[in-house]
Each structure stands twice: as structure tokens, then as C-alpha cells.
Scaffold this motif. Structure first.
Motif, PDB file in Angstrom:
ATOM      1  N   ARG A 234       0.819  -1.221   0.000  1.00  0.00           N
ATOM      2  CA  ARG A 234       0.000   0.000   0.000  1.00  0.00           C
ATOM      3  C   ARG A 234       0.849   1.266   0.000  1.00  0.00           C
ATOM      4  NH1 ARG A 234      -5.466  -1.406   1.505  1.00  0.00           N
ATOM      5  NH2 ARG A 234      -5.855   0.730   2.179  1.00  0.00           N
ATOM      6  N   ARG A 235       2.120   1.165   0.395  1.00  0.00           N
ATOM      7  CA  ARG A 235       2.998   2.337   0.390  1.00  0.00           C
ATOM      8  C   ARG A 235       3.698   2.535  -0.965  1.00  0.00           C
ATOM      9  NH1 ARG A 235       5.184   4.808   4.546  1.00  0.00           N
ATOM     10  NH2 ARG A 235       7.283   4.569   3.708  1.00  0.00           N
ATOM     11  N   SER A 236       3.406   1.634  -1.907  1.00  0.00           N
ATOM     12  CA  SER A 236       4.066   1.722  -3.208  1.00  0.00           C
ATOM     13  C   SER A 236       3.157   2.399  -4.226  1.00  0.00           C
ATOM     14  CB  SER A 236       4.420   0.307  -3.693  1.00  0.00           C
ATOM     15  OG  SER A 236       4.757   0.352  -5.063  1.00  0.00           O
TER      16      SER A 236
ATOM     17  N   ASP B  55       8.418   5.296  -2.082  1.00  0.00           N
ATOM     18  CA  ASP B  55       7.395   4.647  -1.261  1.00  0.00           C
ATOM     19  C   ASP B  55       6.864   5.650  -0.241  1.00  0.00           C
ATOM     20  OD1 ASP B  55       7.710   2.307  -2.598  1.00  0.00           O
ATOM     21  OD2 ASP B  55       8.716   1.213  -0.967  1.00  0.00           O
ATOM     22  N   GLY B  56       5.559   5.653  -0.087  1.00  0.00           N
ATOM     23  CA  GLY B  56       4.939   6.502   0.929  1.00  0.00           C
ATOM     24  C   GLY B  56       4.786   7.958   0.542  1.00  0.00           C
TER      25      GLY B  56
ATOM     26  N   THR C 297       2.820  10.138  -0.788  1.00  0.00           N
ATOM     27  CA  THR C 297       1.428  10.237  -1.234  1.00  0.00           C
ATOM     28  C   THR C 297       1.042  11.623  -1.757  1.00  0.00           C
ATOM     29  OG1 THR C 297       0.882  10.634   1.058  1.00  0.00           O
ATOM     30  CG2 THR C 297       0.555   8.388   0.244  1.00  0.00           C
TER      31      THR C 297
ATOM     32  N   CYS D 155      -2.517  11.223   4.176  1.00  0.00           N
ATOM     33  CA  CYS D 155      -1.924  10.054   4.848  1.00  0.00           C
ATOM     34  C   CYS D 155      -0.402  10.066   4.836  1.00  0.00           C
ATOM     35  CB  CYS D 155      -2.420   8.751   4.224  1.00  0.00           C
ATOM     36  SG  CYS D 155      -4.187   8.558   4.280  1.00  0.00           S
TER      37      CYS D 155
ATOM     38  N   THR E 249       1.196   7.448   7.340  1.00  0.00           N
ATOM     39  CA  THR E 249       1.258   6.018   6.995  1.00  0.00           C
ATOM     40  C   THR E 249       1.828   5.804   5.596  1.00  0.00           C
ATOM     41  OG1 THR E 249      -0.974   6.079   6.069  1.00  0.00           O
ATOM     42  CG2 THR E 249      -0.776   5.490   8.411  1.00  0.00           C
ATOM     43  N   GLY E 250       1.742   6.828   4.741  1.00  0.00           N
ATOM     44  CA  GLY E 250       2.219   6.674   3.365  1.00  0.00           C
ATOM     45  C   GLY E 250       1.378   5.698   2.560  1.00  0.00           C
ATOM     46  N   ASP E 251       0.097   5.575   2.946  1.00  0.00           N
ATOM     47  CA  ASP E 251      -0.788   4.592   2.308  1.00  0.00           C
ATOM     48  C   ASP E 251      -1.391   5.186   1.032  1.00  0.00           C
ATOM     49  OD1 ASP E 251      -2.914   2.956   1.548  1.00  0.00           O
ATOM     50  OD2 ASP E 251      -3.381   2.395   3.627  1.00  0.00           O
TER      51      ASP E 251
END
Ligand SMILES: [Zn+2]
Length: 449
Positions: free
Chosen positions: A196-198, A271-272, A274, A316, A319-321
């Protein structure tokens, strides 16, 4: 009367050395500087700065009323003025209520009238069941309409199906106004699978095929109803072949892309990170280059920011989601230098900016009789632009409501020095924004209230 004298004034026919004569906020004459007397009072000399027409950003989500804590007219129009944008066209969704009725448009207008630093026009919204509101919205000043083919991200602005559009298109065709469409076909979107962080997880869930399938249907609709469809925020250049072929057959279809698709590449998104999330997603470097080719050869008509911020918590960042985060990029103030940075790298001149970011979006919004060009009879909306200044984006120094943008830390080329709205300074780099002088524009022929 004021004279703005420049050596590098970007006129519709190209860059020239001229004097721009301004009376009562309008351009009343453009004359060869060489023939002008050397001493005139009231001359502003732009020197070596480029003089651009004030930009028209035809894709801005202001979110007021209802979600003013995401972005409101004061912050958005200040950012616009500082970014060289003298007219914004507000999107009908993310505010509450959405602009799908005349009452909702009236609320928008009242909110914008309180304090706007640049001129504001409004798109109306098309949602299932509101076809009866379109003519009244147009009569009340909406310059055109916007709809989604897939879920919009907010519940109060549901997407339309093909049978809704079958009812809407004849109405818009009669009105002669464009339908702006978020073109991703829902059946081609997939549930995100993976980390989910990608960013790759987000990208793979919204493939280029979704844009292609939507555009295939929109071309058929535009052709059948002889109506004007405008594709917003194209991210996949693959669909340009279909669009170009349709245009060659006389189908009224235009298309925009955004600074973020022209600047970033999916491969480089950490990653993360967002702040880069938007829909359609930022695609590959190869796609980015394809969009540039489309712009240069005229297959893509214009560049608009799709400025769509949210409070930081909704992005986010903690969380970087990528799946959970709000899909929208804040960029209004940096659009011009971002596009210029890419254009300059590709050996293009500033004349392209005037077409892509001022003249073409003004035509889309039907306000081109007064906006988007340095020409006699147009509003004296002008930008003094230093095309060689380099600066690094510090989000805390932007006027956007929230200091969050994927451009953070990026070094861009090109800086807005001064912005004039109807001949008056609304932003100067040394002092910031001034008194709010923005007005509301009515469609379809830009009557100012
Ligand atoms: Zn948008």
C-alpha cells in the motif's frame, strides 16, 4: 492611461518589442516601441522580463463552501495571482453542495465574491438526474459542465453512466457548451493489489486502458450528438491517436494534460510519497515524453493544474498509504514554472506557454473575447516573468491553504515577478499579494458582474 513597455512581449503572433496601452483595465493599443516618444509619463518598463498574458487555469478545485478547510477562494486566488494565473475556472465538485443546481452556483458565487485576488468563472456539474438543471445553470453563468465516468472520490458528486450522457449531450449541444469529462472507464479499473505504500500499486489499479476505453466511448458520443467533449487531465498519451483521428473527422473533442504528468515519472516516486497521488495516476517517463510530444504537435490543446488539495491528514503522510490517501495534487502556484522548466529543457520558447496556459483554456471556457491574449480589447491581465531565475519550492512559502505539494524541494526555472489584473498589480514578488481585485465572470461570453 498606463503604458507597459516590454522588449519581450508575447503576442498571439509571437514575441515582439511593443508598448501596451492600458485604459480602464483594458488593452486599448499595442504599438511598436521604436516609434513611441522616449519620454512618456506613466510608463512601466518590463525591461528584459518576458511579458506573458495572464494565465487562465481552467481546472481548479476551490472546495468552498463546505470544504473550505481543504482550499478556499482566498488562498486559491492568492496562489493564482502569485503563480501568474489571472483567471481560474472552478470545478463543480469537492465543495458542498456540489455545483449541480443554480442554488449551489449562487452559494459558490457568494463565497468567491467575498475575497478573490483573481477573476473566477465556474463550471457546472453533471450528475445522474440533474439534466433539467443544465440550462438554468448555463443561464446563471456556468461556462460549461463537468462529469465523471468513474467514482469521483466524494459521495455528493456521483458519476454518470452512458444513458445519463445520452440525455445530457443534446442539451449541451444546443447550448454550445463543452462537457469536461474525467475519462477513466470504471470496468477497466482494478482493486489495488500489493504494497500500500508503493505508488506502483496505485498505478497498476488504474491502467492506461481505462483512459483509452473511456475516450473510445466519448468520441462516439461527441460524434453522434455533434457536441463538444473535453478530456480533462490526460495521463496516457496512448489515447491521443484516437482523439487525433476523431478530430480529423470533424468530431469536437479537445484535451488537456497537467503539470504533474509533464514533470514527474512513476519510476521515481518514493514509497509513501502520497503527495504524488492523483487520478489518473502519474505514469512512466515514457508516457511523460509522449505527452510532451502531443503538446508540441498540437494534439493536446492545453495545460491546466487540476489543483486539488486536501488537509494534510487526508494525504496520509504518516502512513504513506497510497490506497487510503486523497487523490489530488496541490500545484496552482507552481504550474507556470513547472511547465516552463520542462519546456525549456526541451528547447521550446515561452510562446508555447501563452497558447497552452492562457489562450487555449480561455477558448475552452468561452472567455477568450477578454482573457488569455495580449490583444486590443482584452483585459490587461499581464505577467512579468523572469524565464531564467531558478528557485527551490518551499511549500511554506506558497499561498495554498496547506503546505503540501509534490513539488516540495524541487528546483524550478522561471519566476513570476509581477501580476497585473485589469491593469492593476495583484502580486509583486517583493511585496506579495495586494488588495483583492478579482471579479466573477459569467459564461458563455464573459460578462463581468
Ligand atoms: Zn480535477
Amino acid at each position: 492611461m498606463t503604458i507597459l513597455r516590454g522588449r519581450k512581449v508575447v503576442l498571439p503572433e509571437g514575441m515582439r518589442e511593443v508598448d501596451i496601452e492600458i485604459r480602464d483595465g483594458r488593452i486599448t493599443a499595442i504599438t511598436d516601441s521604436a516609434h513611441a516618444p522616449h519620454v512618456i509619463s506613466g510608463v512601466i518598463d518590463a525591461g528584459d522580463l518576458v511579458v506573458l498574458p495572464g494565465l487562465v487555469d481552467s481546472h481548479v478545485h476551490v472546495n468552498e463552501p463546505g470544504r473550505t478547510d481543504w482550499e478556499g477562494f482566498v488562498h486559491a486566488t492568492r496562489a493564482a495571482a502569485a503563480g501568474g494565473v489571472t483567471t481560474i475556472v472552478d470545478m463543480p465538485l469537492n465543495s458542498v453542495p456540489a455545483t449541480t443546481t443554480v442554488d449551489a452556483l449562487d452559494m459558490k458565487r457568494r463565497a468567491a465574491a467575498r475575497e478573490s485576488h483573481v477573476d473566477v468563472a465556474f463550471w457546472g456539474g453533471v450528475v445522474p438526474g440533474n439534466v433539467g438543471h443544465l440550462e438554468p445553470l448555463a443561464a446563471a453563468g456556468a461556462v460549461g459542465f463537468k462529469c465523471f465516468l468513474c467514482p469521483s472520490g466524494v459521495d455528493e458528486f456521483p458519476h454518470v453512466a452512458e444513458d445519463d450522457l445520452e440525455k445530457v449531450m443534446p442539451v449541451l449541444s444546443a447550448l454550445g457548451l463543452p462537457l469536461l469529462v474525467h475519462a477513466e472507464w470504471p470496468d477497466a479499473l482494478r482493486e489495488p493489489v500489493g504494497a500500500r505504500r508503493s505508488h506502483a500499486t496505485w498505478l497498476e489499479s488504474r491502467p492506461a486502458a481505462a483512459e483509452q476505453q473511456a475516450i473510445d466511448r466519448l468520441v462516439r458520443l461527441a460524434a453522434h450528438h455533434r457536441a463538444w467533449i473535453h478530456i480533462v487531465h490526460l495521463a496516457s498519451p496512448a489515447a491521443l491517436e484516437t482523439i487525433t483521428a476523431a478530430r480529423a473527422r470533424g468530431v469536437a473533442i479537445t484535451v488537456e494534460t497537467c503539470p504533474h504528468y509533464l514533470t514527474f515519472a512513476a519510476e521515481a516516486i518514493r514509497d509513501g510519497a502520497t503527495t504524488f497521488k492523483c487520478a489518473p495516476p502519474i505514469r512512466t517517463a515514457e508516457d511523460r515524453d509522449g505527452l510532451w510530444r502531443g503538446l508540441i504537435n498540437g494534439e493536446i490543446d492545453l495545460v491546466a493544474s487540476d489543483h486539488s488539495p486536501s488537509p494534510p491528514a487526508l494525504k496520509c503522510g504518516d502512513t504513506g498509504d497510497f490506497i487510503e490517501a486523497w487523490g489530488g495534487i496541490a500545484s496552482l502556484q507552481v504550474s507556470l514554472p513547472a511547465v516552463w522548466t520542462g519546456a525549456r529543457k526541451r528547447g521550446l520558447g515561452v510562446e508555447y506557454l501563452a497558447e497552452w496556459m492562457a489562450a487555449a483554456p480561455a477558448r475552452l471556457a468561452g472567455i477568450d473575447s477578454v482573457k488569455g491574449r495580449i490583444a486590443v480589447g482584452c483585459d490587461a491581465d499581464l505577467v512579468l516573468f523572469d524565464p531564467t531565475a531558478m528557485w527551490t519550492v518551499d511549500p511554506h512559502q506558497l499561498y495554498h491553504r496547506h503546505a503540501q505539494t509534490p513539488y516540495e524541494g524541487m528546483t524550478l526555472t522561471g519566476q513570476v515577478r509581477t501580476t497585473f489584473l485589469r491593469g492593476q498589480i495583484v502580486y509583486d514578488a517583493r511585496v506579495g499579494t495586494g488588495a483583492p481585485r478579482g471579479k466573477l465572470l459569467n459564461g458563455p461570453r464573459a460578462r463581468v458582474e
